[in-house]
Design a protein around this motif. Structure first.
Motif, PDB file in Angstrom:
ATOM      1  N   ILE A 113     -45.079  37.030 -28.121  1.00  0.00           N
ATOM      2  CA  ILE A 113     -46.347  37.578 -27.649  1.00  0.00           C
ATOM      3  C   ILE A 113     -47.013  36.610 -26.683  1.00  0.00           C
ATOM      4  O   ILE A 113     -47.526  37.010 -25.632  1.00  0.00           O
ATOM      5  CB  ILE A 113     -47.268  37.918 -28.837  1.00  0.00           C
ATOM      6  CG1 ILE A 113     -46.703  39.109 -29.608  1.00  0.00           C
ATOM      7  CG2 ILE A 113     -48.690  38.205 -28.359  1.00  0.00           C
ATOM      8  CD1 ILE A 113     -47.416  39.408 -30.900  1.00  0.00           C
ATOM      9  N   ALA A 114     -46.986  35.326 -26.996  1.00  0.00           N
ATOM     10  CA  ALA A 114     -47.576  34.317 -26.106  1.00  0.00           C
ATOM     11  C   ALA A 114     -46.849  34.277 -24.767  1.00  0.00           C
ATOM     12  O   ALA A 114     -47.476  34.165 -23.709  1.00  0.00           O
ATOM     13  CB  ALA A 114     -47.544  32.943 -26.779  1.00  0.00           C
ATOM     14  N   THR A 115     -45.526  34.389 -24.789  1.00  0.00           N
ATOM     15  CA  THR A 115     -44.740  34.377 -23.547  1.00  0.00           C
ATOM     16  C   THR A 115     -45.056  35.596 -22.687  1.00  0.00           C
ATOM     17  O   THR A 115     -45.239  35.485 -21.474  1.00  0.00           O
ATOM     18  CB  THR A 115     -43.232  34.334 -23.882  1.00  0.00           C
ATOM     19  OG1 THR A 115     -42.972  33.191 -24.688  1.00  0.00           O
ATOM     20  CG2 THR A 115     -42.400  34.274 -22.615  1.00  0.00           C
ATOM     21  N   ILE A 116     -45.126  36.746 -23.298  1.00  0.00           N
ATOM     22  CA  ILE A 116     -45.444  37.976 -22.560  1.00  0.00           C
ATOM     23  C   ILE A 116     -46.848  37.902 -21.976  1.00  0.00           C
ATOM     24  O   ILE A 116     -47.076  38.276 -20.825  1.00  0.00           O
ATOM     25  CB  ILE A 116     -45.272  39.211 -23.467  1.00  0.00           C
ATOM     26  CG1 ILE A 116     -43.789  39.415 -23.787  1.00  0.00           C
ATOM     27  CG2 ILE A 116     -45.868  40.459 -22.825  1.00  0.00           C
ATOM     28  CD1 ILE A 116     -43.521  40.439 -24.868  1.00  0.00           C
ATOM     29  N   THR A 117     -47.793  37.402 -22.751  1.00  0.00           N
ATOM     30  CA  THR A 117     -49.171  37.250 -22.273  1.00  0.00           C
ATOM     31  C   THR A 117     -49.229  36.297 -21.090  1.00  0.00           C
ATOM     32  O   THR A 117     -49.897  36.570 -20.089  1.00  0.00           O
ATOM     33  CB  THR A 117     -50.084  36.763 -23.408  1.00  0.00           C
ATOM     34  OG1 THR A 117     -49.991  37.667 -24.500  1.00  0.00           O
ATOM     35  CG2 THR A 117     -51.526  36.647 -22.944  1.00  0.00           C
ATOM     36  N   LEU A 118     -48.534  35.181 -21.188  1.00  0.00           N
ATOM     37  CA  LEU A 118     -48.516  34.205 -20.100  1.00  0.00           C
ATOM     38  C   LEU A 118     -47.896  34.806 -18.841  1.00  0.00           C
ATOM     39  O   LEU A 118     -48.414  34.626 -17.734  1.00  0.00           O
ATOM     40  CB  LEU A 118     -47.750  32.951 -20.518  1.00  0.00           C
ATOM     41  CG  LEU A 118     -47.669  31.837 -19.493  1.00  0.00           C
ATOM     42  CD1 LEU A 118     -49.067  31.321 -19.153  1.00  0.00           C
ATOM     43  CD2 LEU A 118     -46.804  30.715 -20.008  1.00  0.00           C
ATOM     44  N   LEU A 119     -46.816  35.545 -19.000  1.00  0.00           N
ATOM     45  CA  LEU A 119     -46.176  36.201 -17.861  1.00  0.00           C
ATOM     46  C   LEU A 119     -47.125  37.206 -17.199  1.00  0.00           C
ATOM     47  O   LEU A 119     -47.228  37.267 -15.965  1.00  0.00           O
ATOM     48  CB  LEU A 119     -44.891  36.896 -18.299  1.00  0.00           C
ATOM     49  CG  LEU A 119     -44.114  37.636 -17.211  1.00  0.00           C
ATOM     50  CD1 LEU A 119     -43.664  36.666 -16.132  1.00  0.00           C
ATOM     51  CD2 LEU A 119     -42.923  38.351 -17.807  1.00  0.00           C
ATOM     52  N   ALA A 120     -47.846  37.969 -18.005  1.00  0.00           N
ATOM     53  CA  ALA A 120     -48.805  38.931 -17.457  1.00  0.00           C
ATOM     54  C   ALA A 120     -49.908  38.216 -16.688  1.00  0.00           C
ATOM     55  O   ALA A 120     -50.338  38.674 -15.618  1.00  0.00           O
ATOM     56  CB  ALA A 120     -49.403  39.777 -18.580  1.00  0.00           C
ATOM     57  N   MET A 121     -50.378  37.101 -17.184  1.00  0.00           N
ATOM     58  CA  MET A 121     -51.434  36.340 -16.500  1.00  0.00           C
ATOM     59  C   MET A 121     -50.924  35.781 -15.177  1.00  0.00           C
ATOM     60  O   MET A 121     -51.623  35.814 -14.166  1.00  0.00           O
ATOM     61  CB  MET A 121     -51.956  35.227 -17.405  1.00  0.00           C
ATOM     62  CG  MET A 121     -52.756  35.745 -18.589  1.00  0.00           C
ATOM     63  SD  MET A 121     -53.184  34.503 -19.833  1.00  0.00           S
ATOM     64  CE  MET A 121     -53.889  33.210 -18.872  1.00  0.00           C
ATOM     65  N   VAL A 122     -49.697  35.264 -15.163  1.00  0.00           N
ATOM     66  CA  VAL A 122     -49.119  34.722 -13.931  1.00  0.00           C
ATOM     67  C   VAL A 122     -48.978  35.829 -12.887  1.00  0.00           C
ATOM     68  O   VAL A 122     -49.311  35.636 -11.708  1.00  0.00           O
ATOM     69  CB  VAL A 122     -47.764  34.036 -14.226  1.00  0.00           C
ATOM     70  CG1 VAL A 122     -46.998  33.743 -12.946  1.00  0.00           C
ATOM     71  CG2 VAL A 122     -47.981  32.757 -15.019  1.00  0.00           C
ATOM     72  N   LEU A 123     -48.498  36.992 -13.299  1.00  0.00           N
ATOM     73  CA  LEU A 123     -48.365  38.111 -12.361  1.00  0.00           C
ATOM     74  C   LEU A 123     -49.721  38.562 -11.827  1.00  0.00           C
ATOM     75  O   LEU A 123     -49.858  38.883 -10.646  1.00  0.00           O
ATOM     76  CB  LEU A 123     -47.641  39.281 -13.023  1.00  0.00           C
ATOM     77  CG  LEU A 123     -46.148  39.088 -13.235  1.00  0.00           C
ATOM     78  CD1 LEU A 123     -45.567  40.235 -14.047  1.00  0.00           C
ATOM     79  CD2 LEU A 123     -45.430  38.960 -11.907  1.00  0.00           C
ATOM     80  N   ASP A 124     -50.735  38.578 -12.694  1.00  0.00           N
ATOM     81  CA  ASP A 124     -52.076  38.958 -12.258  1.00  0.00           C
ATOM     82  C   ASP A 124     -52.595  37.995 -11.201  1.00  0.00           C
ATOM     83  O   ASP A 124     -53.135  38.407 -10.173  1.00  0.00           O
ATOM     84  CB  ASP A 124     -53.019  39.000 -13.465  1.00  0.00           C
ATOM     85  CG  ASP A 124     -54.375  39.546 -13.103  1.00  0.00           C
ATOM     86  OD1 ASP A 124     -54.435  40.545 -12.354  1.00  0.00           O
ATOM     87  OD2 ASP A 124     -55.387  38.976 -13.572  1.00  0.00           O
TER      88      ASP A 124
END
Length: 143
Positions: free
Chosen positions: A9-20
């Motif tokens: 979940i932390a990895t997916i959240t971090l990836l979403a933030m980077v893409l944003d």
């Protein structure tokens, strides 16, 4: 097991933030404008038949979630030749960053579309609503 799920979940959240962040700061306006022009064909077709009265028109302040936006248009030979955002919020770093990226794109898109009918940029939808409201007011004055 809980640690693995938490890590995922932390990895997916971090990836979403980077893409944003990528789309907010590094997405090139030329691509957005080109995509807007190709997807907004019906609105563009309608707008080309509209003739505006020559002059400069100042839209009303359009309030939105982060403040107010005011747009000024210039019309020459019946066509919108320039759209300029004369007032917009800059009181927070986040809002200023979004406006610095989005407003020039919206100004060019309005001239290209010859109307207020064009697509917004992901992450700058609230700015788009304020910009579009003031632009529609200025266009109604022009014609």
């Amino acid at each position: 097991m809980k640690k693995i799920i938490t890590l995922m979940i932390a990895t997916i959240t971090l990836l979403a933030m980077v893409l944003d962040v990528f789309f907010l700061f590094f997405y090139t306006p030329q691509k957005t404008t080109a995509a807007t022009a190709s997807t907004a064909t019906p609105a563009h077709t309608v707008a080309t038949t509209t003739t505006y009265k020559d002059g400069m028109y100042l839209g009303t302040d359009a309030s939105y979630q982060y403040g107010a936006i005011q747009v000024q248009i210039t019309v020459a030979n019946g066509k919108i030749t320039q759209v300029k955002t004369v007032k917009y919020p800059t009181d927070s770093h986040h809002t200023a960053a979004i406006n610095a990226q989005a407003l020039p794109v919206y100004e060019k898109a309005a001239v290209s579309a010859q109307s207020a009918h064009f697509s917004n940029i992901s992450g700058a939808t609230e700015t788009w609503h304020g910009f579009q409201a003031s632009l529609k007011n200025a266009l109604s004055q022009a014609g």
